[in-house]
Every structure is written in structure tokens, then in C-alpha cells.
Design a protein around this motif. Sequence first.
Motif, PDB file in Angstrom:
ATOM      1  N   ASN A   1       0.819  -1.225   0.000  1.00  0.00           N
ATOM      2  CA  ASN A   1       0.000   0.000   0.000  1.00  0.00           C
ATOM      3  C   ASN A   1       0.855   1.279   0.000  1.00  0.00           C
ATOM      4  O   ASN A   1       0.692   2.123   0.859  1.00  0.00           O
ATOM      5  CB  ASN A   1      -0.917  -0.020   1.236  1.00  0.00           C
ATOM      6  CG  ASN A   1      -1.991   1.048   1.186  1.00  0.00           C
ATOM      7  OD1 ASN A   1      -2.715   1.156   0.210  1.00  0.00           O
ATOM      8  ND2 ASN A   1      -2.096   1.845   2.236  1.00  0.00           N
TER       9      ASN A   1
ATOM     10  N   TRP B   1       6.594   4.231  -4.059  1.00  0.00           N
ATOM     11  CA  TRP B   1       6.196   2.976  -4.698  1.00  0.00           C
ATOM     12  C   TRP B   1       7.357   2.387  -5.471  1.00  0.00           C
ATOM     13  O   TRP B   1       7.755   1.241  -5.259  1.00  0.00           O
ATOM     14  CB  TRP B   1       4.990   3.245  -5.602  1.00  0.00           C
ATOM     15  CG  TRP B   1       4.484   2.098  -6.429  1.00  0.00           C
ATOM     16  CD1 TRP B   1       5.157   1.430  -7.415  1.00  0.00           C
ATOM     17  CD2 TRP B   1       3.195   1.475  -6.346  1.00  0.00           C
ATOM     18  NE1 TRP B   1       4.364   0.446  -7.961  1.00  0.00           N
ATOM     19  CE2 TRP B   1       3.159   0.452  -7.319  1.00  0.00           C
ATOM     20  CE3 TRP B   1       2.064   1.693  -5.568  1.00  0.00           C
ATOM     21  CZ2 TRP B   1       2.032  -0.348  -7.534  1.00  0.00           C
ATOM     22  CZ3 TRP B   1       0.947   0.902  -5.785  1.00  0.00           C
ATOM     23  CH2 TRP B   1       0.929  -0.113  -6.740  1.00  0.00           C
TER      24      TRP B   1
ATOM     25  N   TYR C   1      -1.209   5.016 -10.846  1.00  0.00           N
ATOM     26  CA  TYR C   1      -1.250   3.914  -9.888  1.00  0.00           C
ATOM     27  C   TYR C   1      -0.661   4.366  -8.560  1.00  0.00           C
ATOM     28  O   TYR C   1       0.255   5.168  -8.510  1.00  0.00           O
ATOM     29  CB  TYR C   1      -0.522   2.664 -10.400  1.00  0.00           C
ATOM     30  CG  TYR C   1       0.924   2.859 -10.778  1.00  0.00           C
ATOM     31  CD1 TYR C   1       1.943   2.743  -9.830  1.00  0.00           C
ATOM     32  CD2 TYR C   1       1.286   3.139 -12.082  1.00  0.00           C
ATOM     33  CE1 TYR C   1       3.268   2.913 -10.179  1.00  0.00           C
ATOM     34  CE2 TYR C   1       2.615   3.307 -12.446  1.00  0.00           C
ATOM     35  CZ  TYR C   1       3.610   3.200 -11.486  1.00  0.00           C
ATOM     36  OH  TYR C   1       4.924   3.363 -11.839  1.00  0.00           O
TER      37      TYR C   1
ATOM     38  N   GLY D   1      -2.427  -2.415  -3.672  1.00  0.00           N
ATOM     39  CA  GLY D   1      -2.083  -3.160  -4.874  1.00  0.00           C
ATOM     40  C   GLY D   1      -1.883  -4.639  -4.612  1.00  0.00           C
ATOM     41  O   GLY D   1      -1.568  -5.056  -3.492  1.00  0.00           O
TER      42      GLY D   1
ATOM     43  N   ASN E   1      -4.835  -2.790  -8.894  1.00  0.00           N
ATOM     44  CA  ASN E   1      -4.583  -1.702  -7.958  1.00  0.00           C
ATOM     45  C   ASN E   1      -5.838  -0.827  -7.841  1.00  0.00           C
ATOM     46  O   ASN E   1      -6.315  -0.284  -8.829  1.00  0.00           O
ATOM     47  CB  ASN E   1      -3.390  -0.884  -8.472  1.00  0.00           C
ATOM     48  CG  ASN E   1      -3.100   0.379  -7.685  1.00  0.00           C
ATOM     49  OD1 ASN E   1      -2.667   1.357  -8.269  1.00  0.00           O
ATOM     50  ND2 ASN E   1      -3.311   0.371  -6.397  1.00  0.00           N
TER      51      ASN E   1
END
Length: 410
Positions: free
Chosen positions: A180, A195, A277, A281, A359
Amino acid sequence: MMKKIFLFAAICTTLSCCAGEMTVTVRSGDYVRENCVVSADVSRLNPSASSVVALYEQTPSGLKETASQLYRTDDGKLILYWILDGRTPAGTVRTFVAKSGETAPAGTVMEVDDTQKALVLKKDGRPVLQYNYARLAPPDGADPAYERRGGYIHPAWSPEGNVLTRIQPPDHYHHFGIWNPWTHVVYDGKLYDLWNIGGKTGTVRARSVEETSGGDVFAGFTALLDHYIFNEGGEKVIMNEYWKVKTWNVPDGFLWDFESHLHPSTPLPILLEAYRYAGFGWRGTAEWTKENSEMLTSEGKTRPEIDGTNARWIYVAGDTQTGRSGLLFMGHPDNYSFPEPLRIWDQNANGGRGDTFINFAPTKNRDWELLPDGHYILKYRVLAFEGNMTPEQADRLWNDFAYPPSTVIK
């Protein structure tokens, strides 16, 4: 690793003669219910630290013992959980009696196993999911930035024991099963990426496990995570997060809840910029490709149509060693940008293999500002199942999550 253990269990066979008692009426509301999670605030029973609360359903043949489990919330409330077993038609009422007493707890069906590197949530001895909190070395040959930093779920299993997640595949070392992080994070006027950790501007790391819970109704944990940015000044924590995860003792499939609680940790706000995104996920098992798996959303979209659309739920099902397994992902109406936009890989991903990735991306189309004193929550429910899923089944399960039965206490 700081950890507290809370174990409240269920069916009790004897009660103190002076035990507190209350009546709990459950109203199914507008939806048919089937083995759904129910809860009620029973704080006014005021059980002592050593006591439990027993639950009985009022039936035509008398009181029927019902498995239940007590949980103390962060603000001190005592919430009793149980499963509304069987099928309950829409517009109907079921009545229960809750009693507190000094009774030894019953056996534990739902449990948490701590391996000292991870927590494994189990149902009847079968693993449901594993939360990894240890920091481990990166895959062989990978940049040190791709450490296994802790704070992710892998494996997530199907009821038949099939692993439905994948971590750090060579094509995307920054993928961690179910995780996350956020992609475009603006802090103090600068942009960071938590990310894509290979960019070395930020990451998320597990800090501690605050509690674990086991009993006859659910197993779960609360874990703290820190969101780091990297710059010329070194590392800095800009946001704290805690996960609340519970897996439920329902008869069909592995049902579990995931809550992310976000708290900016400095006097400065955090802007999660719109990006295609970010957030909750899932990277699917390497077994699933476009040739042997399928996806469907609550809006009737199939895989070629899904990316960029919004949905209440999405499921993926594919071939496994035992036949066919799947995962249903559900978003909650209280979530930011609900119904949330979806990011998935199309069928040409990874050189045409069509590997599976899903996602829920609440910031896909718009920014989200997190203020220093704010508390921001995202809630999801997941069902791992065998066989196939129908839209009707998915709608029923989502209704239970989004609009659970109401309870009235007398």
C-alpha cells in the motif's frame, strides 16, 4: 519488536449468576445475508479483564450458543463480533442475548503464528495470509534499494493452499504481494516516489506489531509502518500508517479485511498527487497469465475494458494446481474517490504474457491532501475462493461489507 497479545474467545458453557446481560437485535436491512460478519458495542456490560462475553441466539426451541469474540478498540470500547450464520432474508430480525461472566474461554479456531519475521493468520490450522515485518536482503543481483523492507502481505493463500500472490519478480522488483505505497508524494515542495523504490527517493518500512488477536470468530493484528523520504539530508519519516487486518471464520473461502490508517507525522501537509497507480495493490501468482485467468468488475467490465474505470469490486480467477482459485477485492463506500478507479495490466503486459496486477488507485484522477492533524482511512475486504465467482455472489458479499446488518441493544 513490541507486541501485545489479546485473546478473547467465544462460546462459554457456564456463567456467573450475577453476570451482566443485554439483548441485541440484528436487522438484516435491505439485503439477503449469508454467513456475514456482525458486531455490537457491549461496553456497558463492563466485563472484567479476566471475563468473557457469551452470546446466545433466541430461537423457538430456546437459547442457542453462538460463537463470538470480544475486542477492545483504540478508544476503549468493547466490540463483540460474531457470524450471522446461515441465510437471513432481507427485512428480517434475529435476536441475541449477550452475557458476561467469569468463564474460561473455548478453543481457538482463528489464530496468529509469529515466526519472528512474519505473522501468519490461520483458520483451523490452515494459513490464510502472512504479514511480513522483517527487513531482508534484496533478491540476488538486485540493487540494494530493493531490500525486502517489511510491511507487506505474502503469501495470501486460497482455501486449498494455492499461493495467489508474488513478490519481487524480476520484471518489477518493487512489487510486494499485497502492499500500500504512494507514487507521487509532494512534501515541502518536492516530489517523492514511495512505490518505485528503485528510484531511491522513498520507501515504506514496517516499524512494529502493536497487537495480535485470536479466537473463534477472527484472527488479526495491528501493525505500524513508516513512510520515508530520501534526500541530501538523509532519511525522514513524513507519515505514519497503521494496518488493521482481520480474517474471519466464515464457512466458505478465506475472508479478510484490510484497513490503512494514514497520519502525517510532521507539521507539514502531504499531497498525494494524481497518478495512474498508487495505494492498495496486488501482484498475482506467476501461474496466472492472460491464457488461464479472467477478471470482472462490479460494472460488468472484463479485462480488456477495466483499466481506468471505477468499480465497487473486482475479482480475478485462474487455473491452479488444485483446479481453479480466485480473489475478490472490495472497496468501501467511505474510501476516498469511491467507487475507486482501477489500475490493471492489460493482456499485453510483460511481453504479451498478460501477468495479473490489480490496484485500487484512489488518486488516479485527482489529488488527495493529507493535513498534519488528519486521520485518513481506506478499507478493503478480500475473499480468496475456490472455483468460480458470479456477479450475484460478489454483489452479496460487497453489500455485507458496505452495508452490514444493524444492531440495536436493549
